[in-house]
Design an enzyme around this catalytic site. Structure first.
Site, PDB file in Angstrom:
ATOM      1  N   HIS A   7      -1.959  -7.283   4.871  1.00  7.92           N
ATOM      2  CA  HIS A   7      -2.524  -6.023   5.375  1.00  7.92           C
ATOM      3  C   HIS A   7      -1.758  -5.545   6.609  1.00  7.92           C
ATOM      4  CE1 HIS A   7      -6.532  -5.144   3.293  1.00  7.92           C
ATOM      5  NE2 HIS A   7      -5.939  -6.077   2.579  1.00  7.92           N
ATOM      6  N   ASP A   8      -1.330  -6.494   7.437  1.00 10.00           N
ATOM      7  CA  ASP A   8      -0.564  -6.082   8.606  1.00 10.00           C
ATOM      8  C   ASP A   8       0.699  -5.343   8.166  1.00 10.00           C
ATOM      9  OD1 ASP A   8       0.261  -5.770  11.238  1.00 10.00           O
ATOM     10  OD2 ASP A   8       1.355  -7.664  11.249  1.00 10.00           O
ATOM     11  N   ASP A  15       3.306  -5.267  12.564  1.00  8.88           N
ATOM     12  CA  ASP A  15       3.265  -5.066  14.019  1.00  8.88           C
ATOM     13  C   ASP A  15       1.946  -5.541  14.616  1.00  8.88           C
ATOM     14  OD1 ASP A  15       1.512  -3.220  13.028  1.00  8.88           O
ATOM     15  OD2 ASP A  15       2.220  -1.553  14.270  1.00  8.88           O
ATOM     16  N   SER A  64      -0.900  -4.607  14.015  1.00 11.71           N
ATOM     17  CA  SER A  64      -1.903  -3.550  14.203  1.00 11.71           C
ATOM     18  C   SER A  64      -3.229  -3.942  13.544  1.00 11.71           C
ATOM     19  CB  SER A  64      -1.404  -2.219  13.632  1.00 11.71           C
ATOM     20  OG  SER A  64      -0.981  -2.376  12.291  1.00 11.71           O
ATOM     21  N   PRO A  86      -1.942  -0.567  -1.377  1.00 12.00           N
ATOM     22  CA  PRO A  86      -1.966  -0.224  -2.797  1.00 12.00           C
ATOM     23  C   PRO A  86      -3.405   0.019  -3.245  1.00 12.00           C
ATOM     24  CG  PRO A  86      -0.643  -2.194  -2.412  1.00 12.00           C
ATOM     25  CD  PRO A  86      -1.312  -1.866  -1.121  1.00 12.00           C
ATOM     26  N   ARG A  92      -3.766 -12.993   3.574  1.00 15.72           N
ATOM     27  CA  ARG A  92      -4.154 -11.599   3.388  1.00 15.72           C
ATOM     28  C   ARG A  92      -3.977 -10.784   4.672  1.00 15.72           C
ATOM     29  NH1 ARG A  92      -9.803  -8.956   2.356  1.00 15.72           N
ATOM     30  NH2 ARG A  92      -9.198  -7.041   1.293  1.00 15.72           N
ATOM     31  N   HIS A 124      -3.050 -14.067  -5.067  1.00 12.26           N
ATOM     32  CA  HIS A 124      -4.439 -14.161  -5.506  1.00 12.26           C
ATOM     33  C   HIS A 124      -4.723 -15.506  -6.176  1.00 12.26           C
ATOM     34  CE1 HIS A 124      -5.047  -9.486  -5.348  1.00 12.26           C
ATOM     35  NE2 HIS A 124      -5.005 -10.057  -4.152  1.00 12.26           N
ATOM     36  N   THR A 125      -3.802 -16.431  -6.112  1.00 11.29           N
ATOM     37  CA  THR A 125      -4.077 -17.833  -6.442  1.00 11.29           C
ATOM     38  C   THR A 125      -4.984 -18.448  -5.385  1.00 11.29           C
ATOM     39  OG1 THR A 125      -3.096 -20.008  -6.860  1.00 11.29           O
ATOM     40  CG2 THR A 125      -1.986 -18.656  -5.245  1.00 11.29           C
TER      41      THR A 125
HETATM   42  C1  HEM Z   1      -1.180  -5.507  -5.525  1.00  7.94           C
HETATM   43  C2  HEM Z   1      -2.035  -4.916  -4.740  1.00  7.94           C
HETATM   44  C3  HEM Z   1      -3.220  -5.638  -4.162  1.00  7.94           C
HETATM   45  C4  HEM Z   1      -4.510  -5.229  -4.230  1.00  7.94           C
HETATM   46  C5  HEM Z   1      -5.031  -3.954  -4.873  1.00  7.94           C
HETATM   47  C6  HEM Z   1      -5.304  -6.241  -3.560  1.00  7.94           C
HETATM   48  C7  HEM Z   1      -6.676  -6.168  -3.397  1.00  7.94           C
HETATM   49  C8  HEM Z   1      -7.460  -7.210  -2.948  1.00  7.94           C
HETATM   50  C9  HEM Z   1      -8.896  -7.189  -2.915  1.00  7.94           C
HETATM   51  C10 HEM Z   1      -9.761  -6.021  -3.299  1.00  7.94           C
HETATM   52  C11 HEM Z   1      -9.309  -8.402  -2.485  1.00  7.94           C
HETATM   53  C12 HEM Z   1     -10.740  -8.886  -2.321  1.00  7.94           C
HETATM   54  C13 HEM Z   1     -11.333  -8.470  -1.005  1.00  7.94           C
HETATM   55  C14 HEM Z   1     -12.793  -8.817  -0.964  1.00  7.94           C
HETATM   56  O1  HEM Z   1     -13.514  -8.382  -1.859  1.00  7.94           O
HETATM   57  O2  HEM Z   1     -13.220  -9.521  -0.032  1.00  7.94           O
HETATM   58  C15 HEM Z   1      -8.140  -9.190  -2.224  1.00  7.94           C
HETATM   59  C16 HEM Z   1      -8.152 -10.478  -1.767  1.00  7.94           C
HETATM   60  C17 HEM Z   1      -7.013 -11.172  -1.398  1.00  7.94           C
HETATM   61  N1  HEM Z   1      -5.739 -10.682  -1.397  1.00  7.94           N
HETATM   62 FE1  HEM Z   1      -5.104  -9.005  -2.325  1.00  7.94          FE
HETATM   63  N2  HEM Z   1      -4.498  -7.224  -3.107  1.00  7.94           N
HETATM   64  C18 HEM Z   1      -3.205  -6.903  -3.440  1.00  7.94           C
HETATM   65  C19 HEM Z   1      -2.071  -7.616  -3.098  1.00  7.94           C
HETATM   66  C20 HEM Z   1      -2.077  -8.736  -2.298  1.00  7.94           C
HETATM   67  C21 HEM Z   1      -0.901  -9.320  -1.697  1.00  7.94           C
HETATM   68  C22 HEM Z   1       0.510  -8.768  -1.822  1.00  7.94           C
HETATM   69  C23 HEM Z   1      -1.317 -10.410  -0.999  1.00  7.94           C
HETATM   70  C24 HEM Z   1      -0.508 -11.377  -0.162  1.00  7.94           C
HETATM   71  C25 HEM Z   1       0.790 -11.567  -0.251  1.00  7.94           C
HETATM   72  C26 HEM Z   1      -2.757 -10.523  -1.196  1.00  7.94           C
HETATM   73  C27 HEM Z   1      -3.544 -11.546  -0.719  1.00  7.94           C
HETATM   74  C28 HEM Z   1      -4.910 -11.656  -0.927  1.00  7.94           C
HETATM   75  C29 HEM Z   1      -5.687 -12.849  -0.627  1.00  7.94           C
HETATM   76  C30 HEM Z   1      -5.130 -14.182  -0.144  1.00  7.94           C
HETATM   77  C31 HEM Z   1      -7.024 -12.543  -0.907  1.00  7.94           C
HETATM   78  C32 HEM Z   1      -8.242 -13.445  -0.716  1.00  7.94           C
HETATM   79  C33 HEM Z   1      -8.808 -13.212   0.666  1.00  7.94           C
HETATM   80  C34 HEM Z   1      -9.941 -14.106   1.083  1.00  7.94           C
HETATM   81  O3  HEM Z   1     -10.308 -15.053   0.377  1.00  7.94           O
HETATM   82  O4  HEM Z   1     -10.474 -13.842   2.181  1.00  7.94           O
HETATM   83  N3  HEM Z   1      -3.176  -9.477  -1.959  1.00  7.94           N
HETATM   84  N4  HEM Z   1      -7.016  -8.437  -2.522  1.00  7.94           N
HETATM   85  C1  NAG Z   2      -7.602  -1.655  -0.701  1.00  8.31           C
HETATM   86  C2  NAG Z   2      -8.585  -0.763  -0.039  1.00  8.31           C
HETATM   87  O1  NAG Z   2      -9.764  -0.955  -0.189  1.00  8.31           O
HETATM   88  N1  NAG Z   2      -8.091   0.212   0.725  1.00  8.31           N
HETATM   89  C3  NAG Z   2      -8.917   1.178   1.430  1.00  8.31           C
HETATM   90  C4  NAG Z   2      -8.954   0.869   2.908  1.00  8.31           C
HETATM   91  O2  NAG Z   2      -9.574   1.894   3.668  1.00  8.31           O
HETATM   92  C5  NAG Z   2      -8.938   3.145   3.531  1.00  8.31           C
HETATM   93  C6  NAG Z   2      -9.566   4.129   4.506  1.00  8.31           C
HETATM   94  O3  NAG Z   2     -10.972   4.023   4.488  1.00  8.31           O
HETATM   95  C7  NAG Z   2      -9.037   3.606   2.069  1.00  8.31           C
HETATM   96  O4  NAG Z   2      -8.392   4.850   1.914  1.00  8.31           O
HETATM   97  C8  NAG Z   2      -8.346   2.558   1.198  1.00  8.31           C
HETATM   98  O5  NAG Z   2      -8.482   2.891  -0.166  1.00  8.31           O
END
Ligand code: HEM
Ligand code: NAG
Ligand code: NAG
Ligand code: NAG
Ligand code: NAG
Length: 353
Positions: free
Chosen positions: A93-94, A101, A103, A188, A89, A218-219
Protein backbone atom coordinates in the site's frame (compact mmCIF):
# COMPACT_ATOMS: atom_id res chain seq x y z
CA UNK A 1 -21.61 -30.01 5.09
CA UNK A 2 -17.98 -29.01 5.20
CA UNK A 3 -16.63 -27.04 8.14
CA UNK A 4 -16.23 -23.32 7.60
CA UNK A 5 -12.70 -22.15 6.85
CA UNK A 6 -10.67 -21.56 9.99
CA UNK A 7 -10.56 -18.04 11.36
CA UNK A 8 -7.12 -18.20 12.86
CA UNK A 9 -3.89 -18.58 11.00
CA UNK A 10 -2.05 -21.55 12.38
CA UNK A 11 1.61 -22.16 11.77
CA UNK A 12 2.20 -25.34 9.84
CA UNK A 13 4.57 -27.82 11.36
CA UNK A 14 5.01 -29.88 8.24
CA UNK A 15 5.63 -28.53 4.77
CA UNK A 16 2.45 -28.19 2.73
CA UNK A 17 1.87 -30.77 0.05
CA UNK A 18 4.50 -30.58 -2.68
CA UNK A 19 5.35 -27.07 -1.68
CA UNK A 20 8.69 -26.40 -0.07
CA UNK A 21 11.41 -25.77 -2.59
CA UNK A 22 14.65 -27.56 -1.94
CA UNK A 23 16.58 -25.45 0.53
CA UNK A 24 19.63 -25.34 -1.74
CA UNK A 25 17.59 -23.60 -4.43
CA UNK A 26 16.59 -20.87 -2.00
CA UNK A 27 20.17 -20.50 -0.77
CA UNK A 28 21.49 -20.34 -4.32
CA UNK A 29 18.90 -17.75 -5.21
CA UNK A 30 20.02 -15.60 -2.29
CA UNK A 31 23.62 -15.86 -3.43
CA UNK A 32 22.81 -15.10 -7.04
CA UNK A 33 20.72 -12.08 -6.15
CA UNK A 34 23.33 -10.85 -3.74
CA UNK A 35 26.05 -11.19 -6.35
CA UNK A 36 23.91 -9.37 -8.88
CA UNK A 37 23.17 -6.62 -6.37
CA UNK A 38 26.82 -6.18 -5.48
CA UNK A 39 27.75 -5.96 -9.15
CA UNK A 40 25.03 -3.42 -9.81
CA UNK A 41 25.78 -1.18 -6.86
CA UNK A 42 29.53 -1.08 -7.38
CA UNK A 43 28.78 -0.15 -10.98
CA UNK A 44 26.36 2.63 -10.00
CA UNK A 45 27.67 6.10 -10.51
CA UNK A 46 27.04 8.91 -8.06
CA UNK A 47 27.59 11.37 -10.86
CA UNK A 48 24.10 10.95 -12.24
CA UNK A 49 21.60 13.58 -11.11
CA UNK A 50 18.96 11.46 -9.40
CA UNK A 51 20.40 9.31 -6.67
CA UNK A 52 19.95 5.57 -6.77
CA UNK A 53 18.91 3.25 -4.01
CA UNK A 54 21.82 1.21 -2.76
CA UNK A 55 22.01 -2.11 -0.89
CA UNK A 56 24.88 -0.80 1.24
CA UNK A 57 23.28 2.57 1.97
CA UNK A 58 23.47 2.34 5.80
CA UNK A 59 26.73 0.41 6.00
CA UNK A 60 28.56 3.40 7.50
CA UNK A 61 25.81 5.49 9.10
CA UNK A 62 23.97 2.59 10.77
CA UNK A 63 25.65 -0.76 10.16
CA UNK A 64 23.32 -2.61 12.55
CA UNK A 65 20.14 -1.31 10.88
CA UNK A 66 19.17 -4.47 9.02
CA UNK A 67 19.97 -6.70 11.97
CA UNK A 68 17.88 -4.57 14.32
CA UNK A 69 14.92 -4.73 11.95
CA UNK A 70 15.33 -8.44 11.43
CA UNK A 71 15.67 -9.25 15.13
CA UNK A 72 12.62 -7.23 16.14
CA UNK A 73 10.52 -8.58 13.30
CA UNK A 74 11.53 -12.16 14.09
CA UNK A 75 10.65 -11.71 17.76
CA UNK A 76 7.24 -10.27 16.89
CA UNK A 77 6.43 -12.99 14.35
CA UNK A 78 7.32 -15.71 16.84
CA UNK A 79 4.38 -14.51 18.94
CA UNK A 80 2.07 -13.52 16.06
CA UNK A 81 3.03 -15.15 12.76
CA UNK A 82 0.00 -13.59 11.09
CA UNK A 83 1.67 -10.17 11.34
CA UNK A 84 3.87 -11.17 8.40
CA UNK A 85 0.89 -10.61 6.10
CA UNK A 86 0.23 -7.21 7.65
CA UNK A 87 3.82 -6.08 7.03
CA UNK A 88 3.86 -7.24 3.43
CA UNK A 89 0.59 -5.47 2.72
CA UNK A 90 1.74 -2.23 4.38
CA UNK A 91 4.71 -2.04 2.03
CA UNK A 92 2.47 -2.72 -0.99
CA UNK A 93 0.00 0.00 0.00
CA UNK A 94 2.87 2.36 0.70
CA UNK A 95 4.43 1.87 -2.73
CA UNK A 96 1.26 1.96 -4.82
CA UNK A 97 -0.06 5.13 -3.20
CA UNK A 98 2.21 8.12 -3.84
CA UNK A 99 5.37 5.99 -4.04
CA UNK A 100 7.33 4.12 -1.34
CA UNK A 101 7.57 7.14 0.97
CA UNK A 102 5.95 5.80 4.16
CA UNK A 103 2.90 7.98 3.52
CA UNK A 104 0.81 4.97 4.57
CA UNK A 105 2.12 5.35 8.12
CA UNK A 106 1.14 9.00 8.66
CA UNK A 107 -1.78 9.78 10.95
CA UNK A 108 -4.64 11.98 9.91
CA UNK A 109 -4.56 15.56 11.20
CA UNK A 110 -7.49 17.89 11.93
CA UNK A 111 -7.02 19.24 8.41
CA UNK A 112 -6.32 16.08 6.52
CA UNK A 113 -7.54 12.51 6.25
CA UNK A 114 -4.53 10.27 5.71
CA UNK A 115 -4.25 7.10 3.62
CA UNK A 116 -4.58 4.84 6.62
CA UNK A 117 -8.03 6.23 7.38
CA UNK A 118 -9.40 5.78 3.87
CA UNK A 119 -12.26 3.31 3.82
CA UNK A 120 -12.33 0.49 2.94
CA UNK A 121 -8.56 0.43 2.98
CA UNK A 122 -8.90 0.61 6.73
CA UNK A 123 -7.97 -2.98 7.49
CA UNK A 124 -4.23 -2.30 7.37
CA UNK A 125 -2.44 -3.68 10.44
CA UNK A 126 1.04 -3.77 11.93
CA UNK A 127 1.51 -0.06 12.69
CA UNK A 128 2.53 -0.69 16.31
CA UNK A 129 5.18 -3.17 15.29
CA UNK A 130 6.66 -0.77 12.74
CA UNK A 131 6.73 1.95 15.43
CA UNK A 132 8.58 -0.36 17.84
CA UNK A 133 11.21 -1.18 15.24
CA UNK A 134 11.63 2.47 14.35
CA UNK A 135 12.11 3.35 18.05
CA UNK A 136 14.92 0.78 18.27
CA UNK A 137 16.56 2.30 15.21
CA UNK A 138 16.28 5.79 16.65
CA UNK A 139 18.05 4.61 19.79
CA UNK A 140 20.88 3.03 17.79
CA UNK A 141 21.21 5.66 15.04
CA UNK A 142 19.08 8.78 15.55
CA UNK A 143 17.45 10.39 12.50
CA UNK A 144 19.18 8.06 10.05
CA UNK A 145 16.97 5.24 8.80
CA UNK A 146 13.80 6.25 6.95
CA UNK A 147 10.41 4.78 7.68
CA UNK A 148 10.05 3.91 3.99
CA UNK A 149 13.20 1.77 4.22
CA UNK A 150 11.91 0.17 7.42
CA UNK A 151 8.76 -0.90 5.57
CA UNK A 152 10.79 -2.37 2.68
CA UNK A 153 13.06 -4.30 5.07
CA UNK A 154 10.22 -5.56 7.24
CA UNK A 155 8.29 -6.79 4.19
CA UNK A 156 11.35 -8.73 3.02
CA UNK A 157 11.98 -10.16 6.48
CA UNK A 158 8.31 -11.05 6.90
CA UNK A 159 8.40 -13.11 3.70
CA UNK A 160 11.70 -14.80 4.59
CA UNK A 161 10.54 -15.59 8.13
CA UNK A 162 7.39 -17.18 6.69
CA UNK A 163 9.63 -19.62 4.79
CA UNK A 164 9.60 -17.60 1.62
CA UNK A 165 12.53 -16.23 -0.36
CA UNK A 166 14.87 -13.50 0.80
CA UNK A 167 16.62 -10.86 -1.28
CA UNK A 168 18.86 -7.84 -0.81
CA UNK A 169 16.85 -4.64 -0.36
CA UNK A 170 18.21 -1.49 -1.99
CA UNK A 171 17.97 1.35 0.56
CA UNK A 172 18.14 5.11 0.79
CA UNK A 173 14.46 6.03 0.47
CA UNK A 174 13.36 9.18 2.23
CA UNK A 175 10.01 9.84 3.86
CA UNK A 176 7.30 11.99 2.33
CA UNK A 177 5.58 14.79 4.18
CA UNK A 178 2.03 14.21 2.96
CA UNK A 179 -0.58 11.48 2.97
CA UNK A 180 -4.00 11.75 1.44
CA UNK A 181 -6.93 9.37 1.65
CA UNK A 182 -7.95 10.41 -1.84
CA UNK A 183 -4.71 9.02 -3.30
CA UNK A 184 -5.79 5.51 -2.35
CA UNK A 185 -7.61 5.48 -5.69
CA UNK A 186 -4.18 4.59 -7.11
CA UNK A 187 -4.56 1.10 -5.65
CA UNK A 188 -5.67 -1.55 -8.13
CA UNK A 189 -9.45 -1.89 -8.07
CA UNK A 190 -10.93 -4.86 -6.26
CA UNK A 191 -13.75 -5.12 -8.81
CA UNK A 192 -13.62 -4.73 -12.55
CA UNK A 193 -11.68 -7.15 -14.67
CA UNK A 194 -8.17 -8.36 -15.27
CA UNK A 195 -7.45 -5.55 -17.72
CA UNK A 196 -8.05 -2.96 -15.04
CA UNK A 197 -5.54 -4.75 -12.83
CA UNK A 198 -3.03 -4.85 -15.65
CA UNK A 199 -3.56 -1.11 -16.20
CA UNK A 200 -3.19 -0.26 -12.51
CA UNK A 201 0.12 -2.12 -12.41
CA UNK A 202 1.29 -0.57 -15.69
CA UNK A 203 0.60 2.88 -14.21
CA UNK A 204 3.25 2.01 -11.61
CA UNK A 205 5.77 0.67 -14.11
CA UNK A 206 4.91 -2.95 -13.33
CA UNK A 207 4.01 -5.48 -16.00
CA UNK A 208 1.60 -8.37 -16.26
CA UNK A 209 4.15 -10.79 -14.86
CA UNK A 210 4.60 -8.57 -11.80
CA UNK A 211 0.81 -8.65 -11.40
CA UNK A 212 0.51 -12.41 -11.25
CA UNK A 213 3.72 -12.84 -9.23
CA UNK A 214 2.94 -10.16 -6.62
CA UNK A 215 -0.63 -11.42 -6.29
CA UNK A 216 1.13 -14.47 -4.86
CA UNK A 217 1.50 -12.34 -1.71
CA UNK A 218 -2.03 -13.53 -1.00
CA UNK A 219 -0.37 -16.77 0.12
CA UNK A 220 -0.28 -14.90 3.45
CA UNK A 221 -3.08 -13.40 5.48
CA UNK A 222 -6.81 -12.98 5.62
CA UNK A 223 -9.58 -10.87 4.17
CA UNK A 224 -12.63 -9.45 5.84
CA UNK A 225 -16.06 -10.44 4.71
CA UNK A 226 -16.60 -6.97 3.26
CA UNK A 227 -13.88 -7.70 0.69
CA UNK A 228 -15.63 -10.70 -0.86
CA UNK A 229 -19.27 -10.81 0.31
CA UNK A 230 -20.44 -9.53 -3.07
CA UNK A 231 -19.10 -12.74 -4.62
CA UNK A 232 -21.30 -14.88 -2.38
CA UNK A 233 -24.71 -13.25 -2.74
CA UNK A 234 -26.74 -11.80 -5.56
CA UNK A 235 -26.17 -8.07 -5.37
CA UNK A 236 -27.18 -4.84 -7.01
CA UNK A 237 -25.45 -5.27 -10.34
CA UNK A 238 -25.56 -9.04 -10.34
CA UNK A 239 -28.39 -11.56 -10.14
CA UNK A 240 -26.32 -14.51 -8.97
CA UNK A 241 -23.30 -15.22 -6.83
CA UNK A 242 -20.00 -14.90 -8.72
CA UNK A 243 -19.90 -17.80 -11.21
CA UNK A 244 -16.10 -17.58 -11.21
CA UNK A 245 -16.13 -18.88 -7.62
CA UNK A 246 -16.27 -22.62 -7.00
CA UNK A 247 -19.82 -23.30 -5.76
CA UNK A 248 -18.89 -25.62 -2.91
CA UNK A 249 -16.23 -23.24 -1.71
CA UNK A 250 -18.79 -20.42 -1.84
CA UNK A 251 -21.08 -22.51 0.41
CA UNK A 252 -18.33 -22.74 3.00
CA UNK A 253 -17.51 -19.05 2.78
CA UNK A 254 -21.16 -18.11 3.32
CA UNK A 255 -21.01 -19.80 6.72
CA UNK A 256 -18.42 -17.27 7.84
CA UNK A 257 -19.80 -14.39 5.89
CA UNK A 258 -23.48 -14.51 6.72
CA UNK A 259 -24.50 -10.98 5.76
CA UNK A 260 -24.89 -10.14 2.09
CA UNK A 261 -23.81 -6.56 2.76
CA UNK A 262 -20.47 -7.79 4.11
CA UNK A 263 -21.13 -6.48 7.60
CA UNK A 264 -20.34 -9.76 9.37
CA UNK A 265 -17.03 -9.54 11.15
CA UNK A 266 -15.77 -12.87 9.86
CA UNK A 267 -12.47 -13.20 8.06
CA UNK A 268 -11.26 -15.93 5.76
CA UNK A 269 -7.78 -16.98 4.86
CA UNK A 270 -6.63 -15.91 1.42
CA UNK A 271 -4.67 -19.19 1.19
CA UNK A 272 -6.72 -21.58 3.34
CA UNK A 273 -4.70 -23.97 5.46
CA UNK A 274 -1.40 -22.26 4.77
CA UNK A 275 -1.91 -18.57 5.51
CA UNK A 276 1.24 -18.06 7.57
CA UNK A 277 3.47 -19.99 5.16
CA UNK A 278 4.79 -18.30 2.06
CA UNK A 279 4.37 -20.93 -0.67
CA UNK A 280 2.62 -21.67 -3.98
CA UNK A 281 -0.56 -23.16 -2.54
CA UNK A 282 -2.31 -19.81 -3.19
CA UNK A 283 -1.98 -20.58 -6.91
CA UNK A 284 -3.47 -24.05 -6.40
CA UNK A 285 -6.55 -22.44 -4.86
CA UNK A 286 -6.80 -19.88 -7.65
CA UNK A 287 -6.44 -22.61 -10.29
CA UNK A 288 -9.36 -24.48 -8.67
CA UNK A 289 -11.49 -21.32 -8.74
CA UNK A 290 -11.06 -20.87 -5.02
CA UNK A 291 -9.30 -17.55 -5.09
CA UNK A 292 -11.00 -15.52 -2.36
CA UNK A 293 -10.98 -12.06 -3.93
CA UNK A 294 -12.23 -11.10 -7.37
CA UNK A 295 -8.74 -9.91 -8.20
CA UNK A 296 -7.46 -13.42 -7.47
CA UNK A 297 -10.08 -14.97 -9.75
CA UNK A 298 -9.35 -12.50 -12.56
CA UNK A 299 -5.88 -14.01 -12.91
CA UNK A 300 -7.52 -16.88 -14.81
CA UNK A 301 -8.94 -14.47 -17.41
CA UNK A 302 -5.72 -13.38 -19.07
CA UNK A 303 -3.56 -15.62 -21.23
CA UNK A 304 -0.29 -14.87 -19.46
CA UNK A 305 -1.51 -14.72 -15.87
CA UNK A 306 -3.56 -17.88 -16.36
CA UNK A 307 -0.56 -19.79 -17.67
CA UNK A 308 1.53 -18.58 -14.74
CA UNK A 309 -1.13 -19.59 -12.20
CA UNK A 310 -1.43 -23.07 -13.68
CA UNK A 311 2.31 -23.52 -13.81
CA UNK A 312 2.83 -22.37 -10.22
CA UNK A 313 -0.11 -24.53 -9.11
CA UNK A 314 1.67 -27.63 -10.38
CA UNK A 315 4.06 -27.41 -7.43
CA UNK A 316 7.04 -27.96 -9.70
CA UNK A 317 8.03 -24.32 -10.06
CA UNK A 318 8.37 -23.15 -6.47
CA UNK A 319 11.96 -22.06 -7.01
CA UNK A 320 10.90 -20.03 -10.05
CA UNK A 321 8.13 -18.33 -8.10
CA UNK A 322 10.47 -17.48 -5.24
CA UNK A 323 12.93 -15.96 -7.68
CA UNK A 324 10.20 -14.08 -9.55
CA UNK A 325 8.75 -12.74 -6.32
CA UNK A 326 12.10 -11.33 -5.22
CA UNK A 327 12.55 -9.63 -8.59
CA UNK A 328 9.04 -8.13 -8.62
CA UNK A 329 9.30 -6.96 -5.01
CA UNK A 330 12.50 -5.15 -5.89
CA UNK A 331 10.64 -3.37 -8.71
CA UNK A 332 7.68 -2.51 -6.51
CA UNK A 333 9.99 -1.22 -3.78
CA UNK A 334 11.41 1.43 -6.09
CA UNK A 335 8.12 2.99 -7.22
CA UNK A 336 8.21 6.77 -6.84
CA UNK A 337 10.92 6.81 -4.18
CA UNK A 338 12.29 10.03 -2.72
CA UNK A 339 16.09 10.21 -2.50
CA UNK A 340 18.88 12.71 -1.90
CA UNK A 341 17.52 15.90 -0.35
CA UNK A 342 13.87 15.12 -1.11
CA UNK A 343 11.52 14.49 1.80
CA UNK A 344 12.94 13.86 5.24
CA UNK A 345 13.93 11.13 7.70
CA UNK A 346 11.00 11.00 10.09
CA UNK A 347 11.84 10.32 13.73
CA UNK A 348 8.33 8.99 14.40
CA UNK A 349 6.77 7.18 11.48
CA UNK A 350 3.22 8.37 12.16
CA UNK A 351 3.96 12.12 12.12
CA UNK A 352 6.08 14.41 9.97
CA UNK A 353 9.01 16.04 11.78
C1 HEM B 1 -3.65 -7.16 -7.50
C2 HEM B 1 -4.27 -6.25 -6.81
C3 HEM B 1 -4.61 -6.45 -5.36
C4 HEM B 1 -5.84 -6.30 -4.81
C5 HEM B 1 -7.12 -5.87 -5.52
C6 HEM B 1 -5.70 -6.60 -3.40
C7 HEM B 1 -6.74 -6.53 -2.48
C8 HEM B 1 -6.66 -7.02 -1.19
C9 HEM B 1 -7.78 -7.08 -0.29
C10 HEM B 1 -9.17 -6.58 -0.57
C11 HEM B 1 -7.34 -7.67 0.85
C12 HEM B 1 -8.16 -8.00 2.09
C13 HEM B 1 -8.28 -6.83 3.02
C14 HEM B 1 -9.23 -7.15 4.13
O1 HEM B 1 -10.37 -7.52 3.83
O2 HEM B 1 -8.85 -7.03 5.31
C15 HEM B 1 -5.95 -7.97 0.68
C16 HEM B 1 -5.16 -8.56 1.62
C17 HEM B 1 -3.79 -8.72 1.48
N1 HEM B 1 -3.03 -8.28 0.43
FE1 HEM B 1 -3.72 -7.69 -1.37
N2 HEM B 1 -4.42 -6.93 -3.13
C18 HEM B 1 -3.70 -6.84 -4.30
C19 HEM B 1 -2.34 -7.03 -4.44
C20 HEM B 1 -1.48 -7.26 -3.39
C21 HEM B 1 -0.04 -7.18 -3.47
C22 HEM B 1 0.74 -6.77 -4.71
C23 HEM B 1 0.44 -7.49 -2.24
C24 HEM B 1 1.87 -7.54 -1.75
C25 HEM B 1 2.94 -7.64 -2.52
C26 HEM B 1 -0.71 -7.81 -1.39
C27 HEM B 1 -0.64 -8.26 -0.10
C28 HEM B 1 -1.73 -8.58 0.69
C29 HEM B 1 -1.64 -9.28 1.97
C30 HEM B 1 -0.37 -9.85 2.59
C31 HEM B 1 -2.94 -9.35 2.48
C32 HEM B 1 -3.38 -9.94 3.82
C33 HEM B 1 -3.37 -8.85 4.86
C34 HEM B 1 -3.65 -9.28 6.28
O3 HEM B 1 -3.77 -10.47 6.58
O4 HEM B 1 -3.74 -8.36 7.12
N3 HEM B 1 -1.84 -7.63 -2.12
N4 HEM B 1 -5.56 -7.56 -0.59
C1 NAG C 1 -8.52 -1.50 -2.65
C2 NAG C 1 -9.44 -0.48 -2.10
O1 NAG C 1 -10.32 -0.80 -1.36
N1 NAG C 1 -9.21 0.79 -2.47
C3 NAG C 1 -10.03 1.91 -2.03
C4 NAG C 1 -9.31 2.72 -0.98
O2 NAG C 1 -9.97 3.94 -0.68
C5 NAG C 1 -10.13 4.77 -1.80
C6 NAG C 1 -10.69 6.11 -1.34
O3 NAG C 1 -11.74 5.92 -0.42
C7 NAG C 1 -11.02 4.07 -2.83
O4 NAG C 1 -11.18 4.90 -3.97
C8 NAG C 1 -10.34 2.77 -3.24
O5 NAG C 1 -11.16 2.04 -4.12
C1 NAG D 1 20.21 -9.98 16.95
O1 NAG D 1 19.98 -11.25 17.52
C2 NAG D 1 21.15 -12.04 17.62
C3 NAG D 1 20.74 -13.43 18.05
O2 NAG D 1 19.84 -13.37 19.13
C4 NAG D 1 22.11 -11.36 18.58
O3 NAG D 1 23.28 -12.12 18.69
C5 NAG D 1 22.44 -9.98 18.03
O4 NAG D 1 23.28 -9.29 18.97
C6 NAG D 1 21.19 -9.18 17.78
N1 NAG D 1 21.57 -7.97 17.09
C7 NAG D 1 21.14 -6.77 17.42
C8 NAG D 1 21.64 -5.63 16.62
O5 NAG D 1 20.34 -6.57 18.32
C1 NAG E 1 -4.57 23.36 9.48
O1 NAG E 1 -4.72 24.37 8.50
C2 NAG E 1 -4.49 25.69 9.01
C3 NAG E 1 -4.82 26.69 7.90
O2 NAG E 1 -4.37 26.25 6.65
C4 NAG E 1 -3.04 25.79 9.47
O3 NAG E 1 -2.78 27.07 9.99
C5 NAG E 1 -2.80 24.75 10.55
O4 NAG E 1 -1.45 24.75 10.93
C6 NAG E 1 -3.18 23.37 10.06
N1 NAG E 1 -3.12 22.42 11.16
C7 NAG E 1 -2.48 21.29 11.08
C8 NAG E 1 -2.53 20.41 12.29
O5 NAG E 1 -1.88 20.90 10.06
C1 NAG F 1 -18.41 -6.37 14.53
O1 NAG F 1 -17.35 -5.68 15.15
C2 NAG F 1 -17.70 -4.39 15.61
C3 NAG F 1 -16.45 -3.70 16.10
O2 NAG F 1 -15.62 -4.57 16.79
C4 NAG F 1 -18.78 -4.53 16.68
O3 NAG F 1 -19.17 -3.24 17.13
C5 NAG F 1 -19.99 -5.25 16.08
O4 NAG F 1 -20.94 -5.47 17.06
C6 NAG F 1 -19.57 -6.58 15.46
N1 NAG F 1 -20.71 -7.11 14.72
C7 NAG F 1 -21.13 -8.37 14.84
C8 NAG F 1 -22.30 -8.77 14.00
O5 NAG F 1 -20.60 -9.17 15.59
Amino acid sequence: MAAPPATTCRRRRTPPLAALPPAPAAALLRLALLAAAVLCTTGASAAAGAQQLDVGYYSKACPAAEEIVRNETAAALRDSPDLAAALLRLHYHDCFVQGCDASVLLDSTPNNTAEKDAMPNGSLRGFDLVARVKDQLETACPATVSCADVLALMARDAVALSRGPSWPVALGRRDGRTSSAASCGELPPLRGDVNLLVQAFAAKGLDVKDLVVLSGAHTLGKAHCASYADRLYPSAGCSTADPALDARYADRLRMRCTMADGSSNGTSELDPGSCVTFDTSYYRHVARRRGLLRSDAYLLDHRFTRAYVLQAASGRYDGHFFHDFAVSMDKMASIGVLTGDQGEIRTKCNVVN
